[in-house]
Design an enzyme around this catalytic site. Structure first.
Site, PDB file in Angstrom:
ATOM      1  N   THR A  86      42.466  41.390  36.578  1.00 43.64           N
ATOM      2  CA  THR A  86      43.511  41.844  35.659  1.00 43.64           C
ATOM      3  C   THR A  86      44.927  41.601  36.163  1.00 43.64           C
ATOM      4  O   THR A  86      45.873  41.652  35.381  1.00 43.64           O
ATOM      5  CB  THR A  86      43.356  43.346  35.370  1.00 43.64           C
ATOM      6  OG1 THR A  86      43.363  44.064  36.613  1.00 43.64           O
ATOM      7  CG2 THR A  86      42.055  43.616  34.634  1.00 43.64           C
ATOM      8  N   ARG A  87      45.075  41.364  37.447  1.00 46.36           N
ATOM      9  CA  ARG A  87      46.428  41.139  37.974  1.00 46.36           C
ATOM     10  C   ARG A  87      46.343  40.166  39.145  1.00 46.36           C
ATOM     11  O   ARG A  87      45.629  40.418  40.111  1.00 46.36           O
ATOM     12  CB  ARG A  87      47.047  42.469  38.413  1.00 46.36           C
ATOM     13  CG  ARG A  87      48.563  42.462  38.488  1.00 46.36           C
ATOM     14  CD  ARG A  87      49.087  43.879  38.624  1.00 46.36           C
ATOM     15  NE  ARG A  87      48.843  44.666  37.426  1.00 46.36           N
ATOM     16  CZ  ARG A  87      49.736  44.840  36.450  1.00 46.36           C
ATOM     17  NH1 ARG A  87      50.924  44.269  36.557  1.00 46.36           N
ATOM     18  NH2 ARG A  87      49.444  45.582  35.407  1.00 46.36           N
ATOM     19  N   VAL A  94      45.115  40.955  42.841  1.00 49.21           N
ATOM     20  CA  VAL A  94      45.738  42.215  43.239  1.00 49.21           C
ATOM     21  C   VAL A  94      44.995  43.403  42.655  1.00 49.21           C
ATOM     22  O   VAL A  94      44.847  44.447  43.293  1.00 49.21           O
ATOM     23  CB  VAL A  94      47.223  42.241  42.807  1.00 49.21           C
ATOM     24  CG1 VAL A  94      47.862  43.590  43.124  1.00 49.21           C
ATOM     25  CG2 VAL A  94      47.996  41.130  43.488  1.00 49.21           C
ATOM     26  N   SER A  95      44.511  43.261  41.427  1.00 49.62           N
ATOM     27  CA  SER A  95      43.837  44.368  40.765  1.00 49.62           C
ATOM     28  C   SER A  95      42.774  43.815  39.831  1.00 49.62           C
ATOM     29  O   SER A  95      42.907  42.715  39.298  1.00 49.62           O
ATOM     30  CB  SER A  95      44.848  45.215  39.971  1.00 49.62           C
ATOM     31  OG  SER A  95      44.233  46.362  39.418  1.00 49.62           O
ATOM     32  N   SER A  96      41.707  44.584  39.669  1.00 50.79           N
ATOM     33  CA  SER A  96      40.629  44.152  38.781  1.00 50.79           C
ATOM     34  C   SER A  96      40.008  45.355  38.097  1.00 50.79           C
ATOM     35  O   SER A  96      40.150  46.492  38.555  1.00 50.79           O
ATOM     36  CB  SER A  96      39.557  43.379  39.567  1.00 50.79           C
ATOM     37  OG  SER A  96      38.933  44.230  40.513  1.00 50.79           O
TER      38      SER A  96
END
Length: 317
Positions: A86-87, A94-96
Site C-alpha cells: 500500500t505504500r 513501507v506499509s502493506s
C-alpha cells in the site's frame, strides 16, 4: 452533507462474499462475530490504491483509473486473500495490508470478549482496526503508527467506512499509555523482542499477539514483570516496526522455512552452523514447540520448556 457515495458498494459486497467463503474454507471464521466483520467491512475503502509487481518495479492500481478494466482489476485485487503493498518509497515497501485469512487467524488468537480494550500497533490502512471496531465498538479500539501520514490516511479510511477509533501518530514500541490499560494488544509489524511498555500498559491476564522472527507469538501477561507464551503454527512475514525497537532479526538464506524461523529467533545467540545442528538434532521442530518468556528485565526464547536446556536471549530485549 453525508459521506460521499461509494460507487463500488454493490460490486464490493459481491467480492466480499467471495472472500469470506475463501477464509471460511481455511477454517479461520468459526466465530460468527468475526465472520460478520469480514462480511460487512468494505476493504476496498481502505485500499483506494495499491501496488503490484511490474516489469520495472511496482505498478499502481487505483479506484479512479479511467480504464474500466483496470478499475475492475483494482477492485478484485482489493478482495483477494493476499497481502497488498500500500505504500512504497524510493522503491522500498513501507506499509502493506496483511492477508485477510492471516488477519482472521490473528484475531481468533486474540480471543477478544465484549468490553475488551484493544491496542493495535501499526495502523496500516486502518482495515484491521475497522474489523476490531465492528466486533468491539470504536470506543474500545486504539491504533498507533509512527508515520503521521499513514496514521492520517488510516483515520480517513476508517471515517469513510463509518468508524472513528482513536488513531494516534506515535512510536508503537512505546504503546499508548494515555488510553491504557488494555485487555489485548495486537501488532501488525514485526518486532525483535517484546517492548516492555506494552506489558506495562496491559491489564492482568491480557493477551499480546505479535509477529516475531517469521512467526506469530501469543503471550499471556501475568503482570508488568512477567509474560509467557508460545508461537502459533503458521508462518508470518510482516514489515518491521520502525522506531526505538525497529531492528528485526536476520532471517537467513532461502531454504527450509521452519529453519529460517528458528535462525531468526536465535539471532546472534548461535551461529548458523550451531543453529542448524541443533535444529536437525531436535527433529526439525515446528514453530509451536517454541515460546518466549519475559521475566523482569530479561527476555528469552525457548524450545519446549521455558526452564529447559534450550533457551536463548532475545537480541532486541
Amino acid at each position: 452533507m453525508g459521506e460521499p457515495r461509494d460507487e463500488f458498494a454493490e460490486a464490493g459486497a459481491r467480492e466480499r462474499r467471495a472472500l469470506v467463503r475463501v477464509i471460511e474454507a481455511d477454517g479461520e471464521l468459526t466465530d460468527p462475530a468475526w465472520r460478520d466483520a469480514f462480511a460487512e467491512v468494505p476493504r476496498h475503502l481502505f485500499v483506494p490504491y495499491y501496488y503490484v509487481p511490474g516489469t520495472g518495479g511496482y505498478e499502481r492500481l487505483w479506484s479512479g483509473d479511467p480504464d474500466p478494466a483496470r478499475r475492475d482489476q483494482w477492485l478484485r485485487g482489493a478482495y483477494e486473500d493476499t497481502a497488498i503493498a500500500t505504500r512504497v518509497r524510493d522503491g522500498d515497501l513501507v506499509s502493506s495490508a496483511s492477508q485477510p485469512s492471516l488477519m482472521a487467524l490473528m484475531l481468533r488468537a486474540l480471543d477478544v470478549r465484549d468490553g475488551h480494550r484493544v491496542l493495535e500497533i501499526g495502523a496500516g490502512t486502518g482495515y484491521h482496526a475497522a474489523l476490531l471496531c465492528h466486533r468491539l465498538g470504536e470506543e474500545h479500539v486504539t491504533t498507533v503508527d509512527l508515520d503521521e501520514e499513514i496514521a492520517e490516511s488510516a483515520r480517513t479510511h476508517l471515517a469513510a467506512a463509518g468508524y472513528r477509533p482513536a488513531v494516534i501518530a506515535a512510536d508503537g514500541a512505546r504503546g499508548c499509555p494515555e488510553r491504557a490499560p488494555y485487555d489485548r494488544i495486537v501488532a501488525t509489524c514485526a518486532v525483535p523482542s517484546v517492548p516492555y511498555p506494552w506489558l506495562a500498559q496491559c491489564a492482568a491476564g491480557a493477551l499480546v499477539v505479535t509477529p516475531l522472527s517469521t512467526g506469530l507469538l501469543r503471550l499471556r501477561v501475568d503482570d508488568v514483570t512477567h509474560a509467557e507464551g508460545r508461537f502459533l503454527e503458521t508462518s508470518a512475514y510482516f514489515v518491521a516496526l520502525r522506531g526505538v525497537a525497529g531492528r528485526v532479526p536476520r532471517h537467513g538464506p532461502a531454504g527450509d522455512e521452519r529453519f529460517r524461523f528458528f535462525w531468526g529467533l536465535v539471532d546472534r545467540a548461535l551461529d548458523r552452523n550451531e543453529a542448524l545442528s541443533l535444529w536437525l538434532r531436535e527433529g526439525r521442530p515446528e514453530r509451536e514447540r517454541f515460546g518466549v518468556t519475559v521475566g523482569g528485565d530479561r527476555q528469552w526464547a525457548w524450545l519446549d520448556d521455558p526452564e529447559g536446556p534450550y533457551a536463548w536471549p532475545l537480541a532486541g530485549a
